[in-house]
Write a protein that holds these residues in place. Sequence first.
Motif, PDB file in Angstrom:
ATOM      1  N   TYR A   1       0.841  -1.193   0.000  1.00  0.00           N
ATOM      2  CA  TYR A   1       0.000   0.000   0.000  1.00  0.00           C
ATOM      3  C   TYR A   1       0.881   1.249   0.000  1.00  0.00           C
ATOM      4  CZ  TYR A   1      -3.792  -3.194   1.072  1.00  0.00           C
ATOM      5  OH  TYR A   1      -4.706  -4.224   1.014  1.00  0.00           O
ATOM      6  N   VAL A   2       0.571   2.158  -0.906  1.00  0.00           N
ATOM      7  CA  VAL A   2       1.336   3.391  -1.096  1.00  0.00           C
ATOM      8  C   VAL A   2       0.409   4.562  -0.852  1.00  0.00           C
ATOM      9  CG1 VAL A   2       2.700   4.745  -2.732  1.00  0.00           C
ATOM     10  CG2 VAL A   2       2.776   2.230  -2.820  1.00  0.00           C
TER      11      VAL A   2
ATOM     12  N   GLU B   1      -2.002  12.735  -4.458  1.00  0.00           N
ATOM     13  CA  GLU B   1      -2.641  12.665  -5.774  1.00  0.00           C
ATOM     14  C   GLU B   1      -2.442  11.259  -6.318  1.00  0.00           C
ATOM     15  OE1 GLU B   1      -4.482  14.935  -7.064  1.00  0.00           O
ATOM     16  OE2 GLU B   1      -4.079  16.522  -5.610  1.00  0.00           O
ATOM     17  N   ALA B   2      -3.360  10.357  -5.994  1.00  0.00           N
ATOM     18  CA  ALA B   2      -3.190   8.944  -6.335  1.00  0.00           C
ATOM     19  C   ALA B   2      -3.058   8.687  -7.836  1.00  0.00           C
ATOM     20  CB  ALA B   2      -4.338   8.122  -5.747  1.00  0.00           C
TER      21      ALA B   2
ATOM     22  N   PRO C   1     -11.774   4.148  -4.656  1.00  0.00           N
ATOM     23  CA  PRO C   1     -10.916   5.315  -4.447  1.00  0.00           C
ATOM     24  C   PRO C   1      -9.423   5.011  -4.618  1.00  0.00           C
ATOM     25  CG  PRO C   1     -11.544   4.399  -2.339  1.00  0.00           C
ATOM     26  CD  PRO C   1     -12.265   3.585  -3.382  1.00  0.00           C
ATOM     27  N   LEU C   2      -9.085   3.752  -4.895  1.00  0.00           N
ATOM     28  CA  LEU C   2      -7.680   3.344  -5.020  1.00  0.00           C
ATOM     29  C   LEU C   2      -7.341   3.058  -6.476  1.00  0.00           C
ATOM     30  CD1 LEU C   2      -7.484   0.832  -2.015  1.00  0.00           C
ATOM     31  CD2 LEU C   2      -6.900   3.266  -2.013  1.00  0.00           C
ATOM     32  N   VAL C   3      -6.032   3.021  -6.739  1.00  0.00           N
ATOM     33  CA  VAL C   3      -5.528   2.562  -8.028  1.00  0.00           C
ATOM     34  C   VAL C   3      -4.666   1.333  -7.762  1.00  0.00           C
ATOM     35  CG1 VAL C   3      -4.258   3.145 -10.113  1.00  0.00           C
ATOM     36  CG2 VAL C   3      -5.501   4.937  -8.875  1.00  0.00           C
TER      37      VAL C   3
ATOM     38  N   ALA D   1       2.777 -10.136 -11.618  1.00  0.00           N
ATOM     39  CA  ALA D   1       2.537 -11.563 -11.802  1.00  0.00           C
ATOM     40  C   ALA D   1       2.289 -12.228 -10.453  1.00  0.00           C
ATOM     41  CB  ALA D   1       3.731 -12.204 -12.503  1.00  0.00           C
ATOM     42  N   ARG D   2       2.835 -11.670  -9.392  1.00  0.00           N
ATOM     43  CA  ARG D   2       2.571 -12.119  -8.023  1.00  0.00           C
ATOM     44  C   ARG D   2       2.567 -10.896  -7.123  1.00  0.00           C
ATOM     45  NH1 ARG D   2       7.282 -15.230  -5.750  1.00  0.00           N
ATOM     46  NH2 ARG D   2       7.797 -13.285  -4.707  1.00  0.00           N
ATOM     47  N   GLY D   3       1.411 -10.574  -6.570  1.00  0.00           N
ATOM     48  CA  GLY D   3       1.288  -9.428  -5.681  1.00  0.00           C
ATOM     49  C   GLY D   3       0.690  -8.210  -6.372  1.00  0.00           C
ATOM     50  N   THR D   4       0.136  -7.318  -5.577  1.00  0.00           N
ATOM     51  CA  THR D   4      -0.549  -6.126  -6.075  1.00  0.00           C
ATOM     52  C   THR D   4      -0.068  -4.898  -5.327  1.00  0.00           C
ATOM     53  OG1 THR D   4      -2.527  -7.424  -6.602  1.00  0.00           O
ATOM     54  CG2 THR D   4      -2.812  -5.048  -6.402  1.00  0.00           C
ATOM     55  N   VAL D   5       0.124  -3.806  -6.058  1.00  0.00           N
ATOM     56  CA  VAL D   5       0.428  -2.506  -5.471  1.00  0.00           C
ATOM     57  C   VAL D   5      -0.854  -1.683  -5.471  1.00  0.00           C
ATOM     58  CG1 VAL D   5       1.788  -0.386  -5.649  1.00  0.00           C
ATOM     59  CG2 VAL D   5       2.820  -2.593  -6.271  1.00  0.00           C
ATOM     60  N   TRP D   6      -1.247  -1.175  -4.304  1.00  0.00           N
ATOM     61  CA  TRP D   6      -2.430  -0.319  -4.155  1.00  0.00           C
ATOM     62  C   TRP D   6      -1.964   1.087  -3.796  1.00  0.00           C
ATOM     63  CZ3 TRP D   6      -7.310  -2.183  -5.061  1.00  0.00           C
ATOM     64  CH2 TRP D   6      -7.470  -3.582  -5.063  1.00  0.00           C
ATOM     65  N   ILE D   7      -2.493   2.083  -4.489  1.00  0.00           N
ATOM     66  CA  ILE D   7      -2.101   3.474  -4.274  1.00  0.00           C
ATOM     67  C   ILE D   7      -3.347   4.284  -3.977  1.00  0.00           C
ATOM     68  CG2 ILE D   7      -1.021   5.509  -5.314  1.00  0.00           C
ATOM     69  CD1 ILE D   7       0.621   3.557  -7.060  1.00  0.00           C
ATOM     70  N   GLY D   8      -3.271   5.080  -2.908  1.00  0.00           N
ATOM     71  CA  GLY D   8      -4.434   5.871  -2.552  1.00  0.00           C
ATOM     72  C   GLY D   8      -4.093   7.028  -1.640  1.00  0.00           C
TER      73      GLY D   8
END
Length: 250
Positions: A178-179, A183-184, A204-206, A211-218
């Motif tokens: 999570y980042v 300004e997401a 509300p997130l991007v 290929a393994r794992g997800t980055v969430w930015i908000g």
Amino acid sequence: MNAAQNQRPSPGELVLDHVSHFVPDLEAAAGWLQRLGFVVTPRSEQRTPEGPVGAANRCVMLEEGYLEFLAPTLDTPAAARMRAALSRFVGVHLACFGTPDAEAEHRRLATHGFEPQPLVDLRRTVDEGEVRFRVVRPAPERMPEGRIQYVEQMTPEALWTARNLAHANGVTGLKALYVVADEAPACAARWAHFSGLLPRRQGPLVRLDCARGTVWIGAPAALEPLLGPVPPAPALAGYALACRDPRALL
């Protein structure tokens, strides 16, 4: 495929390799982790062929990725940067993508204006032998959320062992990062440029899916219902783990 082999992405793939907590006291951190049911690797000192980096770590190895706990030890430029980050907050200051080809990532980042620092050959000694890995880092100002980098794992069999993976709490993998950003969308566009991943809006997130794992930015208001209080942007706000039985963590 065994856990060690699983740390080598296929050509063209990118995985969420690890996150690093910067901490002032490695032994205190290890004690808390052990009480939570984790196996923690022994302390080891990082070095390059030119000499010590000035940092030591202890790690929690997972079937998919790992958690690193890193502390400054000497008066080196790398240690000074860690101490500056610690003065801001104790917590996650480093996120690393796993790549099968560090040199190719270095060339790509240079082409796309991220001004990568020279490729670093890092190593440390563990009970099973010498661990070696190659690291690519952009200029710090290009990714201000933390030390955001790539790693090519050269000797995963020395760390991803049955002993290191025998966690009593059943945690199996690093699933998400999570980042926090004011300004997401703009932040996500830059992370997409850095990683080569496609950003997608989800509420509300991007999100950017590896290929393994997800980055969430908000923004803070979007992340705090999930994580509780988060550091001021720009920063790394936290991460998610996979577990065989979540009740084992209670």
